[in-house]
Every structure is written in C-alpha cells, then in structure tokens.
Design a protein around this motif. Structure first.
Motif, PDB file in Angstrom:
ATOM      1  N   ASP A 164       0.855  -1.190   0.000  1.00  0.00           N
ATOM      2  CA  ASP A 164       0.000   0.000   0.000  1.00  0.00           C
ATOM      3  C   ASP A 164       0.890   1.238   0.000  1.00  0.00           C
ATOM      4  OD1 ASP A 164      -1.964   1.894   0.314  1.00  0.00           O
ATOM      5  OD2 ASP A 164      -2.646   1.212   2.287  1.00  0.00           O
ATOM      6  N   ALA A 165       1.467   1.542  -1.152  1.00  0.00           N
ATOM      7  CA  ALA A 165       2.458   2.621  -1.240  1.00  0.00           C
ATOM      8  C   ALA A 165       1.899   3.986  -0.864  1.00  0.00           C
ATOM      9  CB  ALA A 165       3.038   2.671  -2.658  1.00  0.00           C
ATOM     10  N   SER A 166       0.590   4.158  -0.937  1.00  0.00           N
ATOM     11  CA  SER A 166      -0.024   5.443  -0.604  1.00  0.00           C
ATOM     12  C   SER A 166      -0.570   5.475   0.828  1.00  0.00           C
ATOM     13  CB  SER A 166      -1.172   5.742  -1.588  1.00  0.00           C
ATOM     14  OG  SER A 166      -0.689   5.804  -2.913  1.00  0.00           O
ATOM     15  N   PHE A 167      -0.109   4.567   1.656  1.00  0.00           N
ATOM     16  CA  PHE A 167      -0.659   4.406   3.008  1.00  0.00           C
ATOM     17  C   PHE A 167      -0.707   5.711   3.788  1.00  0.00           C
ATOM     18  CE2 PHE A 167       0.212   3.373   7.569  1.00  0.00           C
ATOM     19  CZ  PHE A 167      -1.019   2.812   7.873  1.00  0.00           C
ATOM     20  N   TYR A 168       0.370   6.499   3.737  1.00  0.00           N
ATOM     21  CA  TYR A 168       0.424   7.734   4.512  1.00  0.00           C
ATOM     22  C   TYR A 168      -0.284   8.910   3.825  1.00  0.00           C
ATOM     23  CZ  TYR A 168       3.436   5.807   8.100  1.00  0.00           C
ATOM     24  OH  TYR A 168       3.928   5.072   9.154  1.00  0.00           O
ATOM     25  N   ASP A 203      -8.119   3.912  -1.246  1.00  0.00           N
ATOM     26  CA  ASP A 203      -7.330   4.413  -2.369  1.00  0.00           C
ATOM     27  C   ASP A 203      -8.212   4.369  -3.618  1.00  0.00           C
ATOM     28  OD1 ASP A 203      -5.525   4.957  -4.393  1.00  0.00           O
ATOM     29  OD2 ASP A 203      -3.894   3.830  -3.452  1.00  0.00           O
ATOM     30  N   VAL A 204      -8.850   5.480  -3.924  1.00  0.00           N
ATOM     31  CA  VAL A 204      -9.804   5.539  -5.035  1.00  0.00           C
ATOM     32  C   VAL A 204      -9.129   5.202  -6.362  1.00  0.00           C
ATOM     33  CG1 VAL A 204     -11.399   7.012  -6.313  1.00  0.00           C
ATOM     34  CG2 VAL A 204     -11.212   7.233  -3.821  1.00  0.00           C
ATOM     35  N   LYS A 205      -7.924   5.714  -6.568  1.00  0.00           N
ATOM     36  CA  LYS A 205      -7.213   5.458  -7.824  1.00  0.00           C
ATOM     37  C   LYS A 205      -6.945   3.964  -7.995  1.00  0.00           C
ATOM     38  CE  LYS A 205      -2.963   6.607 -10.333  1.00  0.00           C
ATOM     39  NZ  LYS A 205      -1.675   7.361 -10.293  1.00  0.00           N
ATOM     40  N   ALA A 206      -6.528   3.310  -6.922  1.00  0.00           N
ATOM     41  CA  ALA A 206      -6.246   1.875  -6.989  1.00  0.00           C
ATOM     42  C   ALA A 206      -7.519   1.085  -7.264  1.00  0.00           C
ATOM     43  CB  ALA A 206      -5.605   1.405  -5.689  1.00  0.00           C
ATOM     44  N   ILE A 207      -8.650   1.525  -6.697  1.00  0.00           N
ATOM     45  CA  ILE A 207      -9.923   0.841  -6.931  1.00  0.00           C
ATOM     46  C   ILE A 207     -10.316   0.933  -8.404  1.00  0.00           C
ATOM     47  CG2 ILE A 207     -12.400   0.923  -6.455  1.00  0.00           C
ATOM     48  CD1 ILE A 207     -11.734   1.727  -3.601  1.00  0.00           C
ATOM     49  N   LYS A 208     -10.161   2.127  -8.993  1.00  0.00           N
ATOM     50  CA  LYS A 208     -10.499   2.308 -10.410  1.00  0.00           C
ATOM     51  C   LYS A 208      -9.628   1.414 -11.292  1.00  0.00           C
ATOM     52  CE  LYS A 208     -12.119   7.108 -10.034  1.00  0.00           C
ATOM     53  NZ  LYS A 208     -11.866   8.519 -10.435  1.00  0.00           N
ATOM     54  N   GLU A 209      -8.325   1.357 -10.977  1.00  0.00           N
ATOM     55  CA  GLU A 209      -7.420   0.529 -11.774  1.00  0.00           C
ATOM     56  C   GLU A 209      -7.758  -0.954 -11.625  1.00  0.00           C
ATOM     57  OE1 GLU A 209      -3.565   1.606 -10.397  1.00  0.00           O
ATOM     58  OE2 GLU A 209      -3.484   3.485 -11.549  1.00  0.00           O
TER      59      GLU A 209
END
Length: 324
Positions: A83-87, A93-99
């Motif tokens: 989860d690189a965007s954890f902080y 993570d909306v972007k990750a969900i879309k991808e």
C-alpha cells in the motif's frame, strides 16, 4: 407491461437491499477501543484445512509485538509492497480501486484487489472473507472510521500483528520466530523483505515451502523499493541483496513434513498435510487464559514520531493474490 413489472420489482429489491446495507453498517462494532494499547480482542482465524481457531489480538498474545519493537525496514517493506499510498489516503485508495475494476473487467475475473492496509485490518478484525458487495461496503465503512479514530502508527501495528505468514502463524512476532528463530527486533533487512514478500499468498503462490525461488525474487524487488525510497542506503541494499535468508529452520520443517507424509501414505488419500506446529506454536493459539501471566509482554508506548515517509512509491507489479 411485463418489462414495466420487472423493472418495478427490481427497483423495490434494490431499495430493500440498500436498507439492509444501511442497517448493517449502523450495527458495525465500534473501533474506538482499538486506540487503547492494552486492549485485547479474540478473533477467529481459519487454518489451512478450513477449521477455525481463536487468536488473541493484543498484549495477551505472547507473540504480540509493539510498533517500537518492529524494525523500520519491516514496516516500510509491507507499506511499499502492499500500500504505497498508506500515509496519503484516508483508508480508501480511489485510484487503486479504479485501476483494479478496469483490470478485472478486462480479465473478466477478480484477479486484482485494491484493498489498502487499513481495509485489510478492518477485514481481519471484524469481517469474513466472503466476496460480496455487502462485505466490501462494510470494509470500506470500517476503514474510514479507523482512519478517523486511529493513528497511522496504530493501524500498521495492528496490521503487522494479524497478517498471515504460515499455517496458524499470524503476526510478525510469530512469523519471525517460526521462520528465523528470532524476535522481530533482530530481523535483518533481507529477512524483513522475505516475510513481506509472502503476504500476497502464504498458502500457495508465495509459500516458501513450495515456491522459495518466487519468494526470494519478490523479496529482491522489495529490497529495491526500500533502497529507491531511501529506507536503505546503497551499501545496505547491496549487502542485503547478497545475503540469503537463513532457511535452515524452514528446511527442517519441510523435512519433517515429508516424513509425516511418508508415514501417512498408507493410511489416507488426503493431500500433503500442513506441517505440524511445535508445542510452543500450538500454545500460542490457545485462548488467552492459557497464557501464563508472567509471560504476557507489556505494550510499549507508540513512538511519538512515525518513520519519515519516503517519497511516493510506485506500487510494485501486482502479485497473483490469494487474499480476498
């Protein structure tokens, strides 16, 4: 006329489902108690044969490891790999969900997930692993609440203490001892990356007993991420890359498992059984009343300052995940 009738019933069914979801979310357990460092709760975890066992989450678990006793390399290894965007995100993570949705539609499967570390904590502590829209809604709701109530440090502490790393091996404290015979505080960067590499699928895809080369390859990638983002210096990275994890204990467990299969070969048609746990490891899975009072570790105070966040990391190539 029939089409209008079907449409009406469809709208009614959808409205009923929405009411059900809203009521389900309203009945979700509180997360405020998780702020207390001394808080203990018992969850049910499934072994590799499908049976459920109690697992204590909190200081009464003899393997519980406070955040202050977990190497920064271990914390950042799972953050950068999982989860690189954890902080940066607030639980979702909306972007990750879309991808992930785009990828799954292309593959016509649920091949890629987009769960953040916070979502995984919510699922592990409060939810089942069923693949339903209702469970996902509950997971998202609990993740948002956790981000509002808990610090990032507390969330990663909970995550690292419930992750699955082997047959009834949950948490970094148990995993470090199970594979390397040492406490988490003494793990090397290579060992940290090795354990983090197993997370997408410790049962099959990244099971070191079955796919050791695959685990080592992914751990090399994680070491590269640690170096790229400044967690490891160039010298530390090269040293870690040159090391091989001490898998003597692992090989012993594999040998014992093979011997057990040979003994059982004439008595059962079952597939290869999971390697038996040692007495110490079985004791760790007993209800909290079985833990001697003197052996209960005291929770440490969470560091006032979390590790400095490195520059945003690009998420590593998705692994063929087993988690749901």
């Amino acid at each position: 006329m029939k089409m209008k009738k079907y449409l009406t019933w469809g709208v009614i069914a959808f409205a009923v489902y929405l009411v059900y979801v809203v009521v389900s979310l309203a009945l979700m357990p509180p997360v405020t108690e998780l702020k207390d460092k001394k808080f203990n709760m018992t969850i049910q975890v499934k072994d590799w044969q499908g049976n459920y066992h109690p697992l204590v989450v909190g200081p009464k678990n003899r393997y519980w490891t406070p955040l202050s006793q977990i190497p920064s390399e271990m914390k950042w290894a799972v953050i950068l790999a999982e989860d690189a965007s954890f902080y940066k995100h607030e639980g979702i993570d909306v972007k990750a969900i879309k991808e992930a949705i785009k990828y799954d539609l292309e593959k016509q499967s649920f091949a890629r997930g987009a769960s953040t570390i916070t979502q995984q904590v919510a699922k592990n502590l409060f939810l089942s692993r069923e693949k339903t829209l209702t469970r996902k809604a509950k997971e998202l709701y609990l993740a948002k609440r956790m981000e509002q109530e808990l610090t990032k440090g507390r969330i990663i502490e909970l995550y690292l203490n419930v992750i699955e790393l082997g047959p009834l091996v949950h948490g970094i404290g148990h995993g470090a001892r199970y594979y390397f015979g040492k406490s988490p505080a003494n793990l090397t960067p290579r060992e940290c990356a090795f354990l983090a590499a197993m997370l997408p699928g410790p049962r099959v895809a990244y099971n070191p007993y079955k796919n050791l080369g695959k685990v080592l390859k992914r751990s090399n990638m994680i070491l590269g991420l640690l170096a790229k983002k400044g967690v490891l210096s160039e010298g530390e990275y090269r040293t870690a890359l040159a090391q091989s994890p001490n898998i003597g204990r692992m090989q012993h467990k594999v040998d014992m498992s093979i011997k057990q299969v040979e003994v059982m070969a004439n008595h059962t048609s079952a597939t290869v059984p999971v390697e038996p746990l040692s007495q110490e490891e079985m004791n760790a899975q007993q209800p909290e009343t079985a833990v001697p009072e003197g052996a209960v570790p005291q929770p440490a105070t969470e560091p006032t300052q979390e590790p400095a966040a490195p520059a945003p990391a690009s998420t590593p190539p998705p692994a063929q995940e087993e988690r749901q």
